[in-house]
Design an enzyme around this catalytic site. Structure first.
Site, PDB file in Angstrom:
ATOM      1  N   ALA A  66      98.798  -9.402  42.967  1.00  0.00           N
ATOM      2  CA  ALA A  66      98.561  -8.334  41.991  1.00  0.00           C
ATOM      3  C   ALA A  66      99.224  -8.730  40.677  1.00  0.00           C
ATOM      4  O   ALA A  66     100.180  -9.517  40.663  1.00  0.00           O
ATOM      5  CB  ALA A  66      99.135  -7.032  42.516  1.00  0.00           C
ATOM      6  N   GLY A 109      98.879  -9.430  46.949  1.00  0.00           N
ATOM      7  CA  GLY A 109      97.662  -8.606  46.969  1.00  0.00           C
ATOM      8  C   GLY A 109      96.408  -9.440  47.189  1.00  0.00           C
ATOM      9  O   GLY A 109      95.419  -8.953  47.749  1.00  0.00           O
ATOM     10  N   GLU A 112      96.105  -9.957  50.742  1.00  0.00           N
ATOM     11  CA  GLU A 112      95.628  -8.697  51.335  1.00  0.00           C
ATOM     12  C   GLU A 112      94.115  -8.566  51.175  1.00  0.00           C
ATOM     13  O   GLU A 112      93.413  -8.121  52.085  1.00  0.00           O
ATOM     14  CB  GLU A 112      96.351  -7.508  50.698  1.00  0.00           C
ATOM     15  CG  GLU A 112      97.828  -7.512  51.080  1.00  0.00           C
ATOM     16  CD  GLU A 112      98.610  -6.353  50.508  1.00  0.00           C
ATOM     17  OE1 GLU A 112      98.672  -6.253  49.268  1.00  0.00           O
ATOM     18  OE2 GLU A 112      99.170  -5.566  51.289  1.00  0.00           O
ATOM     19  N   GLU A 132     106.103 -10.688  47.949  1.00  0.00           N
ATOM     20  CA  GLU A 132     106.555  -9.401  47.400  1.00  0.00           C
ATOM     21  C   GLU A 132     108.046  -9.195  47.564  1.00  0.00           C
ATOM     22  O   GLU A 132     108.711  -8.593  46.723  1.00  0.00           O
ATOM     23  CB  GLU A 132     105.821  -8.237  48.093  1.00  0.00           C
ATOM     24  CG  GLU A 132     104.409  -8.000  47.594  1.00  0.00           C
ATOM     25  CD  GLU A 132     103.370  -8.809  48.356  1.00  0.00           C
ATOM     26  OE1 GLU A 132     103.732  -9.828  48.988  1.00  0.00           O
ATOM     27  OE2 GLU A 132     102.183  -8.429  48.301  1.00  0.00           O
TER      28      GLU A 132
HETATM   29  C1  HXC Z   1     100.865 -11.823  36.562  1.00  0.00           C
HETATM   30  C2  HXC Z   1     100.967 -14.091  36.918  1.00  0.00           C
HETATM   31  C3  HXC Z   1     101.038 -13.895  38.319  1.00  0.00           C
HETATM   32  C4  HXC Z   1     100.990 -12.548  38.809  1.00  0.00           C
HETATM   33  C5  HXC Z   1     101.101 -16.017  37.935  1.00  0.00           C
HETATM   34  N1  HXC Z   1     101.008 -15.429  36.733  1.00  0.00           N
HETATM   35  N2  HXC Z   1     101.109 -15.106  38.923  1.00  0.00           N
HETATM   36  N3  HXC Z   1     100.879 -13.055  36.057  1.00  0.00           N
HETATM   37  N4  HXC Z   1     100.908 -11.557  37.892  1.00  0.00           N
HETATM   38  N5  HXC Z   1     100.995 -12.252  40.118  1.00  0.00           N
HETATM   39  C6  HXC Z   1     100.962 -16.075  35.415  1.00  0.00           C
HETATM   40  C7  HXC Z   1     102.302 -16.661  35.023  1.00  0.00           C
HETATM   41  O1  HXC Z   1     103.125 -15.671  34.470  1.00  0.00           O
HETATM   42  C8  HXC Z   1     101.866 -17.704  34.017  1.00  0.00           C
HETATM   43  O2  HXC Z   1     101.561 -17.076  32.799  1.00  0.00           O
HETATM   44  C9  HXC Z   1     100.547 -18.217  34.594  1.00  0.00           C
HETATM   45  O3  HXC Z   1     100.089 -17.193  35.476  1.00  0.00           O
HETATM   46  C10 HXC Z   1     100.730 -19.488  35.393  1.00  0.00           C
HETATM   47  O4  HXC Z   1     101.731 -19.267  36.375  1.00  0.00           O
HETATM   48  P1  HXC Z   1     102.944 -20.294  36.646  1.00  0.00           P
HETATM   49  O5  HXC Z   1     103.988 -19.546  37.378  1.00  0.00           O
HETATM   50  O6  HXC Z   1     103.331 -20.984  35.390  1.00  0.00           O
HETATM   51  O7  HXC Z   1     102.216 -21.347  37.602  1.00  0.00           O
HETATM   52  P2  HXC Z   1     102.880 -22.267  38.726  1.00  0.00           P
HETATM   53  O8  HXC Z   1     104.179 -22.829  38.257  1.00  0.00           O
HETATM   54  O9  HXC Z   1     101.797 -23.193  39.158  1.00  0.00           O
HETATM   55  O10 HXC Z   1     103.231 -21.276  39.950  1.00  0.00           O
HETATM   56  C11 HXC Z   1     102.201 -20.656  40.683  1.00  0.00           C
HETATM   57  C12 HXC Z   1     102.758 -19.494  41.553  1.00  0.00           C
HETATM   58  C13 HXC Z   1     103.597 -18.558  40.651  1.00  0.00           C
HETATM   59  C14 HXC Z   1     103.631 -20.085  42.659  1.00  0.00           C
HETATM   60  C15 HXC Z   1     101.570 -18.815  42.164  1.00  0.00           C
HETATM   61  O11 HXC Z   1     102.805 -18.218  39.505  1.00  0.00           O
HETATM   62  C16 HXC Z   1     103.997 -17.289  41.329  1.00  0.00           C
HETATM   63  O12 HXC Z   1     104.866 -17.280  42.193  1.00  0.00           O
HETATM   64  N6  HXC Z   1     103.366 -16.167  40.944  1.00  0.00           N
HETATM   65  C17 HXC Z   1     103.710 -14.868  41.448  1.00  0.00           C
HETATM   66  C18 HXC Z   1     103.217 -14.672  42.858  1.00  0.00           C
HETATM   67  C19 HXC Z   1     103.575 -13.314  43.409  1.00  0.00           C
HETATM   68  O13 HXC Z   1     104.751 -12.898  43.423  1.00  0.00           O
HETATM   69  N7  HXC Z   1     102.594 -12.543  43.875  1.00  0.00           N
HETATM   70  C20 HXC Z   1     102.768 -11.248  44.466  1.00  0.00           C
HETATM   71  C21 HXC Z   1     102.615 -10.210  43.386  1.00  0.00           C
HETATM   72  S1  HXC Z   1     103.008  -8.594  43.987  1.00  0.00           S
HETATM   73  P3  HXC Z   1     102.054 -17.724  31.391  1.00  0.00           P
HETATM   74  O14 HXC Z   1     101.655 -16.696  30.385  1.00  0.00           O
HETATM   75  O15 HXC Z   1     103.512 -17.938  31.522  1.00  0.00           O
HETATM   76  O16 HXC Z   1     101.271 -19.002  31.315  1.00  0.00           O
HETATM   77  C22 HXC Z   1     101.647  -8.101  44.832  1.00  0.00           C
HETATM   78  C23 HXC Z   1     101.739  -6.718  45.416  1.00  0.00           C
HETATM   79  C24 HXC Z   1     100.421  -6.254  45.954  1.00  0.00           C
HETATM   80  O17 HXC Z   1     100.702  -8.811  44.938  1.00  0.00           O
HETATM   81  C25 HXC Z   1     100.445  -4.781  46.176  1.00  0.00           C
HETATM   82  C26 HXC Z   1      99.111  -4.199  46.558  1.00  0.00           C
HETATM   83  C27 HXC Z   1      98.018  -4.384  45.601  1.00  0.00           C
END
Ligand code: HXC
Length: 258
Positions: A66, A109, A112, A132
């Protein structure tokens, strides 16, 4: 189909494809994107030309979860008032088979969303996980329930508590996904399967999905009743008559979905 901002849609034979497309942020699912995905699913579900639906991302990423930026300031009240998960609930109402084709990350998400699909095909480099916990939250769109039901309580808890990524091969070993192939042939493999599935009697496909889903969503007793009802129902269809007649006449059936 529709004019979408964060997804692309296309049709291959009788397969409707939904491609997540928000490349700047690794396809992070904002609310508009989830609305678009569900609207496209429902359109394909209603279309007479479509037999199977596929959800996919890019070669690099399915989706990184998400949209954290959009979620960061949410409160319990804002989510309750928005009825945040009502749109997610509509995914399980889709009657046609939905297949996830995953390359790259499918996290939070996005995982999911994948677990909401009926079948999951992945490229060898795909990575799954529920990070998460690293954000001080937990899965909220069915992740804990669907994961524990497919992989078992102990392994699900162990994994959910670490928030680590797992490779497609590992996840496959726990029975969470159907098939792992080389990333570059993923879509071909999925389309080969959907071509086969598209030729099956549509009503049978649909009612088998409903009956099998009942296993995870209900007690055995309720599931058996639903299975029996669907079995009887199929005997009211033209396809049942055609299918059995074709067998007896030693020819291929011509199913119409009626
Ligand atoms: C918003 C995101 C994002 C996310 C990545 N980006 N994931 N933006 N929400 N979930 C953005 C980064 O900020 C970055 O923007 C660009 O995408 C590239 O990401 P990087 O981190 O630079 O890439 P990389 O180093 O290759 O790492 C990839 C990754 C990492 C391991 C996937 O991005 C990451 O851990 N992302 C978060 C994953 C996460 O926590 N997901 C769960 C979310 S909570 P910029 O502008 O800096 O280029 C959830 C709850 C669901 O899903 C609830 C029900 C719906």
């Amino acid at each position: 189909m529709g004019n979408y901002e964060f997804i692309k849609t296309r049709v291959e034979e009788a397969t409707g494809i939904i491609e997540l497309h928000r490349p700047d942020v690794l396809n992070a699912l904002n609310r508009k994107m989830v609305d678009e995905i569900v609207e496209a699913l429902e359109r394909y579900d209603q279309s007479e030309d479509i037999r199977v639906i596929v959800i996919t991302g890019s070669q690099k990423v399915f989706a990184a979860g998400a949209d954290i930026d959009e979620m960061a300031d949410d409160t319990p009240v804002s989510m309750e008032l928005r009825n945040q998960f009502a749109v997610w609930d509509r995914i399980s109402l889709v009657k046609k088979p939905v297949i996830a084709a995953v390359n790259g990350y499918a996290l939070g998400g996005a995982f999911e969303l994948v677990l909401n699909c009926d079948l999951i095909f992945a490229g060898e480099t795909a990575k799954f996980g529920f990070p998460e916990i690293n954000l001080g939250v937990m899965p909220g769109a069915g992740g804990t329930q669907r994961l524990a039901k497919t992989m078992g309580k102990a392994k699900a808890l162990e994994w959910l508590w670490t928030g680590e990524h797992m490779s497609a091969k590992e996840v496959y070993q726990y029975g969470v996904i159907n098939k792992v192939v080389a990333p570059e042939i993923l879509m071909d493999e999925v389309l080969k399967y959907t071509a086969k599935l598209s030729r099956q009697a549509p009503l049978s496909v649909r009612l088998i999905k409903e009956a099998v889903n009942k296993v995870t969503d209900s007690t055995l007793e309720e599931g058996l009743l639903l299975e029996r009802k669907n079995f009887y129902l199929l005997f009211g269809s033209e396809d049942q008559k055609e299918g059995m007649k074709a067998f007896i006449e030693k020819r291929k059936p011509d199913f119409k979905g009626k």
